[in-house]
Motif scaffolding. Sequence first.
Motif, PDB file in Angstrom:
ATOM      1  N   ARG A  92       0.815  -1.217   0.000  1.00 47.66           N
ATOM      2  CA  ARG A  92       0.000   0.000   0.000  1.00 47.66           C
ATOM      3  C   ARG A  92       0.850   1.269   0.000  1.00 47.66           C
ATOM      4  NH1 ARG A  92      -2.577  -3.026   4.008  1.00 47.66           N
ATOM      5  NH2 ARG A  92      -1.653  -1.673   5.557  1.00 47.66           N
ATOM      6  N   LYS A  93       2.005   1.233   0.643  1.00 51.16           N
ATOM      7  CA  LYS A  93       2.831   2.447   0.713  1.00 51.16           C
ATOM      8  C   LYS A  93       3.372   2.870  -0.657  1.00 51.16           C
ATOM      9  CE  LYS A  93       3.703   2.323   5.556  1.00 51.16           C
ATOM     10  NZ  LYS A  93       4.613   2.556   6.639  1.00 51.16           N
ATOM     11  N   PRO A  94       3.964   1.975  -1.445  1.00 50.66           N
ATOM     12  CA  PRO A  94       4.408   2.425  -2.769  1.00 50.66           C
ATOM     13  C   PRO A  94       3.245   2.851  -3.666  1.00 50.66           C
ATOM     14  CG  PRO A  94       5.370   0.279  -2.238  1.00 50.66           C
ATOM     15  CD  PRO A  94       4.428   0.621  -1.149  1.00 50.66           C
ATOM     16  N   VAL A  95       2.132   2.124  -3.592  1.00 49.64           N
ATOM     17  CA  VAL A  95       0.957   2.502  -4.387  1.00 49.64           C
ATOM     18  C   VAL A  95       0.457   3.871  -3.945  1.00 49.64           C
ATOM     19  CG1 VAL A  95      -1.448   1.914  -4.879  1.00 49.64           C
ATOM     20  CG2 VAL A  95       0.294   0.135  -4.923  1.00 49.64           C
ATOM     21  N   GLY A  96       0.404   4.080  -2.629  1.00 53.32           N
ATOM     22  CA  GLY A  96      -0.031   5.373  -2.100  1.00 53.32           C
ATOM     23  C   GLY A  96       0.880   6.507  -2.518  1.00 53.32           C
ATOM     24  N   MET A  97       2.182   6.246  -2.561  1.00 56.48           N
ATOM     25  CA  MET A  97       3.124   7.281  -2.992  1.00 56.48           C
ATOM     26  C   MET A  97       2.866   7.683  -4.445  1.00 56.48           C
ATOM     27  SD  MET A  97       5.395   7.931  -0.521  1.00 56.48           S
ATOM     28  CE  MET A  97       7.000   8.223  -1.167  1.00 56.48           C
ATOM     29  N   PHE A  98       2.606   6.682  -5.301  1.00 57.50           N
ATOM     30  CA  PHE A  98       2.307   6.997  -6.701  1.00 57.50           C
ATOM     31  C   PHE A  98       0.964   7.730  -6.824  1.00 57.50           C
ATOM     32  CE2 PHE A  98       5.449   3.620  -7.628  1.00 57.50           C
ATOM     33  CZ  PHE A  98       6.288   4.379  -8.423  1.00 57.50           C
ATOM     34  N   LEU A  99       0.004   7.381  -5.980  1.00 58.95           N
ATOM     35  CA  LEU A  99      -1.274   8.097  -6.002  1.00 58.95           C
ATOM     36  C   LEU A  99      -1.098   9.547  -5.568  1.00 58.95           C
ATOM     37  CD1 LEU A  99      -3.721   5.401  -4.593  1.00 58.95           C
ATOM     38  CD2 LEU A  99      -3.659   6.330  -6.908  1.00 58.95           C
ATOM     39  N   ILE A 100      -0.266   9.772  -4.567  1.00 57.89           N
ATOM     40  CA  ILE A 100       0.004  11.145  -4.118  1.00 57.89           C
ATOM     41  C   ILE A 100       0.649  11.946  -5.251  1.00 57.89           C
ATOM     42  CG2 ILE A 100       1.445  12.544  -2.579  1.00 57.89           C
ATOM     43  CD1 ILE A 100       0.943  10.378  -0.426  1.00 57.89           C
ATOM     44  N   LEU A 101       1.629  11.352  -5.903  1.00 58.85           N
ATOM     45  CA  LEU A 101       2.270  12.042  -7.032  1.00 58.85           C
ATOM     46  C   LEU A 101       1.267  12.305  -8.153  1.00 58.85           C
ATOM     47  CD1 LEU A 101       5.682  10.157  -7.185  1.00 58.85           C
ATOM     48  CD2 LEU A 101       5.257  12.490  -6.371  1.00 58.85           C
ATOM     49  N   GLY A 102       0.359  11.355  -8.374  1.00 59.94           N
ATOM     50  CA  GLY A 102      -0.676  11.541  -9.385  1.00 59.94           C
ATOM     51  C   GLY A 102      -1.623  12.670  -9.029  1.00 59.94           C
ATOM     52  N   ILE A 103      -2.021  12.741  -7.766  1.00 60.15           N
ATOM     53  CA  ILE A 103      -2.904  13.824  -7.307  1.00 60.15           C
ATOM     54  C   ILE A 103      -2.231  15.172  -7.531  1.00 60.15           C
ATOM     55  CG2 ILE A 103      -3.889  14.903  -5.237  1.00 60.15           C
ATOM     56  CD1 ILE A 103      -4.465  12.026  -4.238  1.00 60.15           C
ATOM     57  N   ILE A 104      -0.959  15.263  -7.164  1.00 64.37           N
ATOM     58  CA  ILE A 104      -0.225  16.521  -7.340  1.00 64.37           C
ATOM     59  C   ILE A 104      -0.138  16.889  -8.826  1.00 64.37           C
ATOM     60  CG2 ILE A 104       2.038  17.621  -7.101  1.00 64.37           C
ATOM     61  CD1 ILE A 104       2.358  15.975  -4.494  1.00 64.37           C
ATOM     62  N   ALA A 105       0.164  15.906  -9.676  1.00 69.12           N
ATOM     63  CA  ALA A 105       0.300  16.184 -11.113  1.00 69.12           C
ATOM     64  C   ALA A 105      -1.025  16.629 -11.721  1.00 69.12           C
ATOM     65  CB  ALA A 105       0.819  14.938 -11.834  1.00 69.12           C
ATOM     66  N   VAL A 106      -2.112  15.951 -11.376  1.00 67.51           N
ATOM     67  CA  VAL A 106      -3.423  16.320 -11.916  1.00 67.51           C
ATOM     68  C   VAL A 106      -3.821  17.702 -11.421  1.00 67.51           C
ATOM     69  CG1 VAL A 106      -5.885  15.749 -11.835  1.00 67.51           C
ATOM     70  CG2 VAL A 106      -4.208  13.966 -12.285  1.00 67.51           C
ATOM     71  N   TRP A 107      -3.618  17.962 -10.140  1.00 66.46           N
ATOM     72  CA  TRP A 107      -3.986  19.271  -9.586  1.00 66.46           C
ATOM     73  C   TRP A 107      -3.169  20.386 -10.239  1.00 66.46           C
ATOM     74  CZ3 TRP A 107      -8.108  20.994  -7.595  1.00 66.46           C
ATOM     75  CH2 TRP A 107      -8.138  22.194  -6.912  1.00 66.46           C
ATOM     76  N   ALA A 108      -1.866  20.160 -10.422  1.00 67.06           N
ATOM     77  CA  ALA A 108      -1.022  21.166 -11.075  1.00 67.06           C
ATOM     78  C   ALA A 108      -1.481  21.407 -12.513  1.00 67.06           C
ATOM     79  CB  ALA A 108       0.437  20.720 -11.046  1.00 67.06           C
ATOM     80  N   PHE A 109      -1.866  20.349 -13.223  1.00 72.40           N
ATOM     81  CA  PHE A 109      -2.362  20.491 -14.590  1.00 72.40           C
ATOM     82  C   PHE A 109      -3.643  21.315 -14.613  1.00 72.40           C
ATOM     83  CE2 PHE A 109      -5.045  19.085 -18.096  1.00 72.40           C
ATOM     84  CZ  PHE A 109      -4.222  19.386 -19.171  1.00 72.40           C
ATOM     85  N   ILE A 110      -4.551  21.037 -13.686  1.00 71.30           N
ATOM     86  CA  ILE A 110      -5.824  21.780 -13.628  1.00 71.30           C
ATOM     87  C   ILE A 110      -5.560  23.264 -13.379  1.00 71.30           C
ATOM     88  CG2 ILE A 110      -7.926  22.122 -12.269  1.00 71.30           C
ATOM     89  CD1 ILE A 110      -7.950  19.046 -11.867  1.00 71.30           C
ATOM     90  N   ILE A 111      -4.742  23.568 -12.396  1.00 69.33           N
ATOM     91  CA  ILE A 111      -4.460  24.969 -12.059  1.00 69.33           C
ATOM     92  C   ILE A 111      -3.711  25.653 -13.205  1.00 69.33           C
ATOM     93  CG2 ILE A 111      -3.261  26.493 -10.443  1.00 69.33           C
ATOM     94  CD1 ILE A 111      -5.866  25.139  -9.392  1.00 69.33           C
ATOM     95  N   ALA A 112      -2.754  24.951 -13.803  1.00 67.70           N
ATOM     96  CA  ALA A 112      -2.012  25.546 -14.922  1.00 67.70           C
ATOM     97  C   ALA A 112      -2.919  25.800 -16.116  1.00 67.70           C
ATOM     98  CB  ALA A 112      -0.857  24.637 -15.315  1.00 67.70           C
ATOM     99  N   SER A 113      -3.885  24.929 -16.344  1.00 69.26           N
ATOM    100  CA  SER A 113      -4.784  25.133 -17.481  1.00 69.26           C
ATOM    101  C   SER A 113      -5.725  26.318 -17.246  1.00 69.26           C
ATOM    102  CB  SER A 113      -5.585  23.865 -17.767  1.00 69.26           C
ATOM    103  OG  SER A 113      -6.470  23.590 -16.713  1.00 69.26           O
ATOM    104  N   LEU A 114      -5.919  26.688 -16.005  1.00 64.76           N
ATOM    105  CA  LEU A 114      -6.759  27.847 -15.681  1.00 64.76           C
ATOM    106  C   LEU A 114      -5.949  29.138 -15.520  1.00 64.76           C
ATOM    107  CD1 LEU A 114      -9.102  26.179 -13.029  1.00 64.76           C
ATOM    108  CD2 LEU A 114      -9.656  26.752 -15.396  1.00 64.76           C
ATOM    109  N   SER A 115      -4.637  29.064 -15.732  1.00 61.07           N
ATOM    110  CA  SER A 115      -3.781  30.217 -15.440  1.00 61.07           C
ATOM    111  C   SER A 115      -4.093  31.437 -16.304  1.00 61.07           C
ATOM    112  CB  SER A 115      -2.314  29.839 -15.578  1.00 61.07           C
ATOM    113  OG  SER A 115      -2.016  29.504 -16.918  1.00 61.07           O
ATOM    114  N   GLN A 116      -4.549  31.236 -17.524  1.00 64.61           N
ATOM    115  CA  GLN A 116      -4.869  32.391 -18.374  1.00 64.61           C
ATOM    116  C   GLN A 116      -6.076  33.143 -17.811  1.00 64.61           C
ATOM    117  OE1 GLN A 116      -5.470  31.465 -22.479  1.00 64.61           O
ATOM    118  NE2 GLN A 116      -5.226  33.582 -23.120  1.00 64.61           N
ATOM    119  N   GLN A 117      -7.094  32.420 -17.397  1.00 69.36           N
ATOM    120  CA  GLN A 117      -8.270  33.067 -16.819  1.00 69.36           C
ATOM    121  C   GLN A 117      -7.935  33.703 -15.470  1.00 69.36           C
ATOM    122  OE1 GLN A 117      -8.260  29.943 -17.999  1.00 69.36           O
ATOM    123  NE2 GLN A 117      -9.885  29.778 -19.509  1.00 69.36           N
ATOM    124  N   ILE A 118      -7.136  33.007 -14.669  1.00 64.36           N
ATOM    125  CA  ILE A 118      -6.753  33.552 -13.370  1.00 64.36           C
ATOM    126  C   ILE A 118      -5.860  34.775 -13.562  1.00 64.36           C
ATOM    127  CG2 ILE A 118      -5.481  33.075 -11.243  1.00 64.36           C
ATOM    128  CD1 ILE A 118      -6.391  30.139 -11.531  1.00 64.36           C
TER     129      ILE A 118
END
Length: 69
Positions: A6-32
């Motif tokens: 569970r720990k290695p899987v959880g680490m990859f999920l955390i990295l995935g959450i960060i990557a998806v969140w960064a993509f979402i915020i970056a895609s909204l950067s022009q409007q922001i």
Amino acid sequence: MNPSWRKPVGMFLILGIIAVWAFIIASLSQQIGALPGWVQLIIYAVAGIVWILPLKPLLAWMETGKWRE
């Protein structure tokens, strides 16, 4: 004592959450970026904290195997 998968899987999920969140915020950067500076500050401060919310149950799952303690 065997290491938990569970720990290695959880680490990859955390990295995935960060990557998806960064993509979402970056895609909204022009409007922001079109907003006043003080509004941008608030949005980016909130966005910098909100991604942490799904981590508590994920970290609990990594430790215990249960989504809720």
